[in-house]
Design a protein around this motif. Structure first.
Motif, PDB file in Angstrom:
ATOM      1  N   ARG A 162      -3.071  -0.027  -1.526  1.00  0.00           N
ATOM      2  CA  ARG A 162      -3.928  -0.695  -2.499  1.00  0.00           C
ATOM      3  C   ARG A 162      -5.383  -0.250  -2.383  1.00  0.00           C
ATOM      4  NH1 ARG A 162      -5.034  -5.310  -1.139  1.00  0.00           N
ATOM      5  NH2 ARG A 162      -4.155  -5.392   0.960  1.00  0.00           N
ATOM      6  N   THR A 215       2.444   2.277  -8.691  1.00  0.00           N
ATOM      7  CA  THR A 215       2.209   1.577  -7.422  1.00  0.00           C
ATOM      8  C   THR A 215       2.017   0.085  -7.655  1.00  0.00           C
ATOM      9  OG1 THR A 215       1.225   3.540  -6.425  1.00  0.00           O
ATOM     10  CG2 THR A 215       0.676   1.425  -5.425  1.00  0.00           C
ATOM     11  N   ARG A 216       1.267  -0.288  -8.692  1.00  0.00           N
ATOM     12  CA  ARG A 216       1.101  -1.712  -8.998  1.00  0.00           C
ATOM     13  C   ARG A 216       2.448  -2.368  -9.249  1.00  0.00           C
ATOM     14  NH1 ARG A 216      -3.289   0.087 -12.045  1.00  0.00           N
ATOM     15  NH2 ARG A 216      -2.059  -0.044 -13.958  1.00  0.00           N
ATOM     16  N   LEU A 268      -8.896   5.138  -8.612  1.00  0.00           N
ATOM     17  CA  LEU A 268      -8.569   6.527  -8.274  1.00  0.00           C
ATOM     18  C   LEU A 268      -8.793   7.498  -9.430  1.00  0.00           C
ATOM     19  CD1 LEU A 268      -5.326   6.072  -6.114  1.00  0.00           C
ATOM     20  CD2 LEU A 268      -7.582   6.795  -5.318  1.00  0.00           C
ATOM     21  N   ALA A 270      -1.108   5.100 -10.099  1.00  0.00           N
ATOM     22  CA  ALA A 270      -1.654   3.749  -9.919  1.00  0.00           C
ATOM     23  C   ALA A 270      -0.790   2.715 -10.625  1.00  0.00           C
ATOM     24  CB  ALA A 270      -3.089   3.692 -10.422  1.00  0.00           C
ATOM     25  N   ARG A 277      -3.603   8.139 -12.753  1.00  0.00           N
ATOM     26  CA  ARG A 277      -3.428   6.893 -13.508  1.00  0.00           C
ATOM     27  C   ARG A 277      -1.952   6.477 -13.500  1.00  0.00           C
ATOM     28  NH1 ARG A 277      -6.090   8.572 -17.326  1.00  0.00           N
ATOM     29  NH2 ARG A 277      -8.108   7.762 -16.639  1.00  0.00           N
ATOM     30  N   LEU A 289      -7.262   1.176  -5.676  1.00  0.00           N
ATOM     31  CA  LEU A 289      -6.150   1.830  -6.373  1.00  0.00           C
ATOM     32  C   LEU A 289      -6.485   2.114  -7.827  1.00  0.00           C
ATOM     33  CD1 LEU A 289      -3.158   2.742  -6.522  1.00  0.00           C
ATOM     34  CD2 LEU A 289      -2.574   0.351  -7.019  1.00  0.00           C
ATOM     35  N   ASP A 290      -6.976   1.116  -8.556  1.00  0.00           N
ATOM     36  CA  ASP A 290      -7.268   1.293  -9.976  1.00  0.00           C
ATOM     37  C   ASP A 290      -8.435   2.243 -10.217  1.00  0.00           C
ATOM     38  OD1 ASP A 290      -5.216  -0.374 -10.670  1.00  0.00           O
ATOM     39  OD2 ASP A 290      -6.473  -2.165 -10.827  1.00  0.00           O
TER      40      ASP A 290
END
Length: 418
Positions: A110, A13-14, A133, A10, A7, A130-131
């Motif tokens: 992504r 990365t965003r 994961l 993610a 989390r 991505l979200d």
């Protein structure tokens, strides 16, 4: 690694995607992919960039993740600005099917595709955003350094056992092979046959020992990850060139049949379905409680529902006489059982010939119309009782196969009991 770490990755990365003006493939690797691999537990000394396989006609990948200096997982990347395409997934599959590596990741930072080749040679792939994961730990965890290292150790143990058994029975196997071949080809070529069978067994033992020591020779033709350069696209898709190693045939008909069944694992069979862990019915699966032994039946066998969370292999092969006609499999017994039952109901037209509730002889019914609590819904709406034991599930598959005139071969962890 846990869901919280994924989390956090993610979220970071965003933020990087939103604040970085240019995310070329090289920048995607440095800013997005490398942190992901580190989140999976891979240290820089185990990540090699621009890895080329010397034994795969120049096949190369963006990254290879090494266990004991041998690739265990390959990683292909694309620029963050580019969506992953089917052609990209097929290219990754070509690498896995054409090398000794069974696990691969395709990502643009992504989107992720986690791919793997099962023991039947079937390519499985699972796309994850991505979200998503953190919610797919069951998939992502297989690509961590910890799990990959355990996988290598288990593989080495299997080959070690194979070496020990083959060495112990070598003379008997060699005599049987020679006798069988000479009976077919004639006494005039007996010396040549004897030499050939001896070479065959030598080569087979060498192959086992090579894998036992995890020393399969690949060319490490790449750079460390901290000096990665722009990556070329992967080579064109190539046909599956993976070979098979046949076990020595024994003289007796029963043993020859066993050999035919083993060889059938390399033949084209029904695709092993790519399915997620099944949803259990209205009641939760049994809790794991060592004091009360919940999830274990009275004879000490695991219940199917308990196996939903296990990381194992359950494969069922079906034979019409000595011909392989299909195979199903999954990494937990519950789904593998459902796939096997559905295969027999659909492909062998059994649905109209059995009455519900149904179960193997002398066992409790395990297929019903209504939800029985810990149950799995099959494609035709019937319910499979997931609280039955693994041996009961196996007996049910055998009974249904027998009803349709097929023989079964169970591979993997069906016989393991706890």
């Amino acid at each position: 690694m846990d869901a919280q770490e994924l989390r956090k990755y993610a979220e970071q990365t965003r933020e990087r995607v939103a604040t970085t003006t240019s995310l070329s493939e090289r920048n995607t690797q440095l800013r997005l992919v490398q942190p992901f691999l580190e989140t999976l537990g891979w240290s820089l000394d185990r990540i090699v960039a621009e890895y080329e396989f010397a034994d795969a006609r120049g096949e190369s990948v963006n990254f290879a993740l090494l266990v004991e200096k041998v690739p265990e997982i390959v990683v292909e990347t694309r620029a963050c600005s580019e969506d992953l395409r089917e052609a990209d997934v097929e290219a990754l599959g070509s690498v896995l099917l054409g090398t000794d590596v069974d696990w691969g990741i395709l990502t643009n930072g992504r989107q992720f595709v986690f791919a793997g080749v099962d023991e039947t040679g079937t390519l499985e792939r699972r796309p994850v955003e991505l979200d998503g994961l953190p919610d797919r730990m069951d998939v992502v965890s297989r690509y961590t350094e910890q799990v990959a290292s355990r996988r290598v150790e288990r593989r080495k143990e299997r080959y070690s056992t194979a070496v020990e058994r083959l060495e112990g029975d070598r003379q008997a196997i060699q005599n049987a092979l020679t006798e069988r071949l000479v009976a077919t080809t004639g006494d005039d070529v007996a010396p040549m046959v004897e030499e050939a069978t001896e070479r065959f067994l030598d080569d087979l033992l060498d192959a086992f020992r090579e894998r036992q020591g995890n020393t399969t020779e690949h060319q490490r033709n790449g750079t460390e990850i901290d000096s990665v350069t722009d990556s070329p696209s992967i080579a064109a898709v190539r046909p599956d060139t993976a070979g098979t190693e046949q076990n020595a045939q024994e003289v007796s008909e029963d043993e020859k049949r066993e050999h035919d069944e083993q060889s059938a694992s390399a033949q084209s069979v029904a695709d092993i379905d790519e399915l997620e862990t099944p949803e259990i019915g209205s009641e939760s699966p049994p809790e794991r409680d060592s004091e009360r032994n919940i999830g274990i039946d009275s004879e000490g066998n695991r219940e199917l529902a308990l196996d939903v969370e296990r990381e194992e292999e359950f494969v069922v092969r079906f034979f019409d006489g000595r011909t392989s006609v299909g195979a199903v499999g999954h990494r937990n017994a519950a789904t593998a059982t459902r796939l096997a039952v559905e295969y027999l109901l659909e492909h062998r037209q059994l649905e109209g010939s059995i009455s519900l509730p149904w179960g193997p002889e002398s066992e409790e019914p395990m297929v019903r119309h209504g939800d029985s609590g810990s149950s799995i819904t099959m494609e035709n709406g019937w319910q499979l009782d997931a609280s039955c034991s693994v041996p009961t599930a196996r007996a049910a598959i055998e009974a249904l196969a027998d009803e349709s005139g097929l023989r079964t071969m169970f591979q993997g962890d069906w016989s393991d009991g706890e």
